[in-house]
Design an enzyme around this catalytic site. Structure first.
Site, PDB file in Angstrom:
ATOM      1  N   GLY A  93      13.606 -14.614  -2.654  1.00 55.13           N
ATOM      2  CA  GLY A  93      13.852 -14.408  -1.240  1.00 55.13           C
ATOM      3  C   GLY A  93      12.583 -14.670  -0.451  1.00 55.13           C
ATOM      4  O   GLY A  93      11.710 -15.428  -0.882  1.00 55.13           O
ATOM      5  N   VAL A 149       9.909 -12.876   0.070  1.00 51.40           N
ATOM      6  CA  VAL A 149       8.670 -12.501  -0.611  1.00 51.40           C
ATOM      7  C   VAL A 149       8.433 -13.339  -1.853  1.00 51.40           C
ATOM      8  O   VAL A 149       7.338 -13.861  -2.066  1.00 51.40           O
ATOM      9  CB  VAL A 149       8.678 -11.001  -0.952  1.00 51.40           C
ATOM     10  CG1 VAL A 149       7.432 -10.638  -1.751  1.00 51.40           C
ATOM     11  CG2 VAL A 149       8.733 -10.169   0.324  1.00 51.40           C
ATOM     12  N   ASN A 164      11.018  -2.499  -3.756  1.00 51.20           N
ATOM     13  CA  ASN A 164      10.941  -1.131  -3.247  1.00 51.20           C
ATOM     14  C   ASN A 164      12.187  -0.310  -3.581  1.00 51.20           C
ATOM     15  O   ASN A 164      13.260  -0.884  -3.737  1.00 51.20           O
ATOM     16  CB  ASN A 164      10.754  -1.167  -1.726  1.00 51.20           C
ATOM     17  CG  ASN A 164       9.356  -1.566  -1.342  1.00 51.20           C
ATOM     18  OD1 ASN A 164       8.386  -1.144  -1.967  1.00 51.20           O
ATOM     19  ND2 ASN A 164       9.237  -2.394  -0.312  1.00 51.20           N
ATOM     20  N   ASP A 186       7.229   2.468  -6.375  1.00 50.20           N
ATOM     21  CA  ASP A 186       6.829   3.386  -7.441  1.00 50.20           C
ATOM     22  C   ASP A 186       7.994   3.728  -8.359  1.00 50.20           C
ATOM     23  O   ASP A 186       7.833   3.874  -9.568  1.00 50.20           O
ATOM     24  CB  ASP A 186       6.241   4.658  -6.827  1.00 50.20           C
ATOM     25  CG  ASP A 186       5.144   4.344  -5.833  1.00 50.20           C
ATOM     26  OD1 ASP A 186       4.069   3.916  -6.255  1.00 50.20           O
ATOM     27  OD2 ASP A 186       5.387   4.507  -4.616  1.00 50.20           O
ATOM     28  N   ARG A 214      -3.652  -2.811   5.383  1.00 52.73           N
ATOM     29  CA  ARG A 214      -3.272  -2.503   6.769  1.00 52.73           C
ATOM     30  C   ARG A 214      -4.254  -1.516   7.394  1.00 52.73           C
ATOM     31  O   ARG A 214      -4.627  -1.640   8.569  1.00 52.73           O
ATOM     32  CB  ARG A 214      -1.863  -1.940   6.798  1.00 52.73           C
ATOM     33  CG  ARG A 214      -0.789  -2.981   6.532  1.00 52.73           C
ATOM     34  CD  ARG A 214       0.593  -2.368   6.339  1.00 52.73           C
ATOM     35  NE  ARG A 214       1.609  -3.408   6.206  1.00 52.73           N
ATOM     36  CZ  ARG A 214       2.758  -3.265   5.562  1.00 52.73           C
ATOM     37  NH1 ARG A 214       3.041  -2.098   4.979  1.00 52.73           N
ATOM     38  NH2 ARG A 214       3.618  -4.258   5.492  1.00 52.73           N
ATOM     39  N   HIS A 229       4.152   4.232  -1.976  1.00 49.62           N
ATOM     40  CA  HIS A 229       4.291   3.138  -1.018  1.00 49.62           C
ATOM     41  C   HIS A 229       5.557   3.424  -0.207  1.00 49.62           C
ATOM     42  O   HIS A 229       6.635   2.923  -0.487  1.00 49.62           O
ATOM     43  CB  HIS A 229       4.404   1.788  -1.737  1.00 49.62           C
ATOM     44  CG  HIS A 229       4.646   0.639  -0.799  1.00 49.62           C
ATOM     45  ND1 HIS A 229       3.793   0.339   0.231  1.00 49.62           N
ATOM     46  CD2 HIS A 229       5.658  -0.265  -0.733  1.00 49.62           C
ATOM     47  CE1 HIS A 229       4.251  -0.715   0.887  1.00 49.62           C
ATOM     48  NE2 HIS A 229       5.389  -1.093   0.322  1.00 49.62           N
TER      49      HIS A 229
END
Length: 323
Positions: free
Chosen positions: A13, A15, A130, A133, A161, A185
């Protein structure tokens, strides 16, 4: 690692495609094996073929040649790779809730983890999917691999960030700033302000010496780092560049055996009294994956935030029956 560096990607996709492109542009991989996830929702094989074609068309402009392999959903082919990047997710499910992909990504991962493990994979997993973790914990348990060979991108991205935020308010380059977002995360992550430094000088000291420059609203800057992904998503309904580059940075650390220190998701084995789950702390990353976990001197408030973050990961693991 072999002379020819082979990297596999599950999920092409937004990413996954950017991971492949970044691997090519940085000259990290010699061969890239790309697969798509099985789904009745839409024909992903056409998307995979399109990405492989587009990447191949770009090779004449890139630093060196890369062999590109369209593996369809034949996950066993990835067993020959040095590193496999799991980018199999659906970001639209997390548009409102950071845990929105929970059941989709964990169910999807079950369709390929064991297949790859049974085919003999002995390299390193880098997980993007995601909740990062939770999926990293699942990869470890489903594959039976040495847990140090499973790395979640985790708060590597969130730490970037935070550095970007601090760079904007201080004028210093991100590369000169040491700063970590730690924990999950997700929404429970936190900034380890007690360990932020600029050129080796602690923020706490700089705030005393130059209050006009370094006395800022910590909670506001932390919120900006935590919410950075949603700023990106709001404008283009995906995140892609930064997280892909975070994954590629980990891949490079592995295939180059760098002993690179970064925040990333790893199995806890007693750090701060926690164990049995993946979560982000500063780690040393090399050819064998996570070689060392670095424990910082956290403040009491930061320790409370860390334990709360661990508790949230455990809640999600229990919801998916991975725990």
């Amino acid at each position: 690692m072999g002379i020819c560096t082979k990297v596999g990607i599950v999920g092409m996709g937004h990413v996954g495609a950017h991971v492949a492109n970044s691997l090519i542009l940085q000259g990290i991989a010699d061969e890239i094996f790309m697969t798509e996830i099985c789904s009745g929702e839409r024909d992903r094989s056409k998307k995979l073929a399109a990405e492989v074609q587009d990447l191949g068309d770009s090779l004449a402009f890139c630093p060196h040649n890369v062999a590109l392999h369209n593996c369809g959903d034949d996950y066993a082919q990835l067993a020959q790779c040095d590193v496999i990047v799991n980018a199999a997710g659906d970001v639209h499910r997390s548009a409102v809730d950071r845990d929105g992909e929970l059941f989709f990504t964990t169910d999807t991962a079950k369709t390929f983890i064991k297949t790859i493990a049974d085919a003999g994979f002995s390299g390193v997993w880098v997980n993007i999917a995601n909740p990062c973790d939770v999926v990293a914990t699942e990869i470890w348990k489903e594959s039976g691999i040495d847990p140090r060979r499973v790395i979640g991108t985790g708060t590597a991205l969130d730490s970037s960030r935070l550095k970007y935020v601090l760079s904007r308010v201080t004028g210093y380059d991100q590369h000169s700033i040491t700063a970590y977002m730690l924990g999950e995360h997700g929404a429970s992550q936190f900034a380890a302000w007690s360990n932020v430094s600029f050129g080796g000088k602690p923020l706490s000291q700089l705030a005393q010496e130059q209050p006009e420059r370094f006395s800022f609203d910590y909670k506001e800057l932390e919120a900006q780092a935590r919410q950075g992904g949603y700023v990106t998503y709001a404008g283009k309904q995906c995140t892609e560049f930064a997280v892909a580059d975070a994954a590629c940075r980990l891949v490079r650390a592995v295939v180059s055996n760098e002993h690179y220190i970064t925040a990333c998701s790893t199995l806890l084995t007693g750090e701060y009294g926690e164990e049995g789950i993946f979560i982000s702390l500063p780690c040393v990353v090399g050819a064998d994956g996570v070689e060392e976990v670095i424990t910082l001197d956290l403040s009491d408030e930061e320790l409370d935030e860390f334990h709360a973050s661990c508790a949230h990961v455990r809640e999600n693991l229990a919801r998916t029956h991975i725990a």
